[in-house]
Design an enzyme around this catalytic site. Structure first.
Site, PDB file in Angstrom:
ATOM      1  N   HIS A  64      -4.855  -5.071 -14.932  1.00  0.00           N
ATOM      2  CA  HIS A  64      -3.469  -4.712 -15.259  1.00  0.00           C
ATOM      3  C   HIS A  64      -3.341  -4.231 -16.703  1.00  0.00           C
ATOM      4  CE1 HIS A  64      -1.545  -7.299 -11.812  1.00  0.00           C
ATOM      5  NE2 HIS A  64      -2.257  -6.281 -11.379  1.00  0.00           N
ATOM      6  N   ASN A  93       0.797  -1.234   0.000  1.00  0.00           N
ATOM      7  CA  ASN A  93       0.000   0.000   0.000  1.00  0.00           C
ATOM      8  C   ASN A  93       0.824   1.275   0.000  1.00  0.00           C
ATOM      9  OD1 ASN A  93      -2.457  -1.343  -0.051  1.00  0.00           O
ATOM     10  ND2 ASN A  93      -2.556  -1.524   2.176  1.00  0.00           N
TER      11      ASN A  93
END
Length: 324
Positions: free
Chosen positions: A190, A92
């Site tokens: 992606h 993160n």
């Protein structure tokens, strides 16, 4: 007969109570409590995402990372207090767009204080930003409530990593009630966005710890990455496209590259090592873009329901970075 009717009534009442105790997400949850909520989110996204279109990929990633830790409860937004929040975990540390979420929250608080959760804001912003930049639409039922707990180690352990092999990916998805088809479809995100070298440089420079290259990576693609992108393994600044030549377009080219052994991450390449996921990839490539969008939408809506807090669970945060 009367006794049967009585038992039936009791049973229906029991089902009603069960339904109340386990409230569900629903489309238009804020229709009465904050009628303009979804339009406020939509308008803000459509007015601002074109100033930074790369945020669309960032928001879908934020939504994904939020849902994989304690469910879709906005816990990824909580500020660190002692280096122990989800935002402190390595997966993160490269998340972006927190200030964008805060601005949307501020507008919603002005319109109807204490009504719209930060968890719902993430889900709506992710969908609206993908649509605004030419990607698929999916339904976002609302009614999520915000969690109060955010733990670094949980994010580290639960979020699928770019280094995961197939078994690691399968287990992390199964932990959230997601299937192999969802793994293939959600990985399709992606097709947009970028990464940095440390997420995959081991495949170029030190795959098994002896200075070798990942044999599953196309050698020409690897040579190009070494020469033009990741000249050193720990380059934290160079941006690398996850879907070279098509990173701004939500399309099927990501899957085409997988079959050419040009998936950027080890986790991308892993999708071709299992017969079930490989079959799904081939089915997607044999179908239309519209079919991909429709299937992707189903998996996104499914992910958005993972372990949600509803009813009286959790809270509605006044500020997304802070518990009340």
């Amino acid at each position: 007969m009367g006794r049967i009717n009585h038992l039936g009534t009791v049973f229906l009442c029991f089902l009603g109570l069960l339904g109340l105790s386990k409230a569900q997400l629903q489309l238009g949850f804020y229709a009465k409590s904050c009628p303009k909520a979804e339009k406020i989110v939509f308008d803000y996204v459509h007015n601002h995402i074109h100033n930074a279109p790369s945020l669309a990929a960032a928001f879908i990633r934020m939504h994904f990372h939020d849902c994989f830790v304690r469910g879709c409860d906005g816990s990824v937004l909580l500020n660190s207090t002692s280096g122990n929040a989800e935002r402190d975990a390595i997966p993160n540390q490269t998340l972006r767009g927190f200030d964008f979420i805060d601005r949307v929250k501020s507008l919603l608080e002005d319109e109807c204080p204490g009504i719209v959760s930060c968890a719902d804001i993430i889900a709506l912003v992710a969908r609206d930003s993908i649509v605004a930049t030419g990607g698929p639409f999916w339904n976002v039922p609302t009614g999520r409530r915000d969690g109060r707990i955010s733990i670094r180690a949980e994010a580290q352990n639960d979020i699928p990593a770019p280094f995961n092999n197939f078994n690691g990916l399968q287990q992390r998805f199964a932990n959230q009630g997601l299937e192999l088809k969802d793994l293939v479809l959600l990985s399709g995100a992606h097709t947009i966005g970028v990464s940095h070298c440390p997420a995959f440089s081991n495949r170029l420079y030190n795959f098994t710890g002896v200075g070798d290259q990942d044999p599953a990576l196309d050698s020409e693609y690897a040579a190009n990455l070494k020469a033009n992108k990741c000249r050193t393994p720990n380059d934290n600044t160079t941006i690398v496209e996850m879907d070279p030549g098509s990173r701004k377009t939500f399309d099927l080219s990501y899957y085409t590259l997988l079959l050419k052994r040009r998936g950027l991450f080890q986790s991308d390449a892993a999708l071709t090592t299992n017969s079930v996921t490989l079959s799904f990839i081939n089915q997607l490539l044999q179908g239309s873009l519209e079919n991909f969008f429709a299937e992707f939408a189903k998996s996104m809506e499914k992910m958005g329901r993972v372990k949600v807090k509803t009813g009286s669970d959790g809270e509605i945060r006044k500020q997304c970075a802070l518990v009340n």
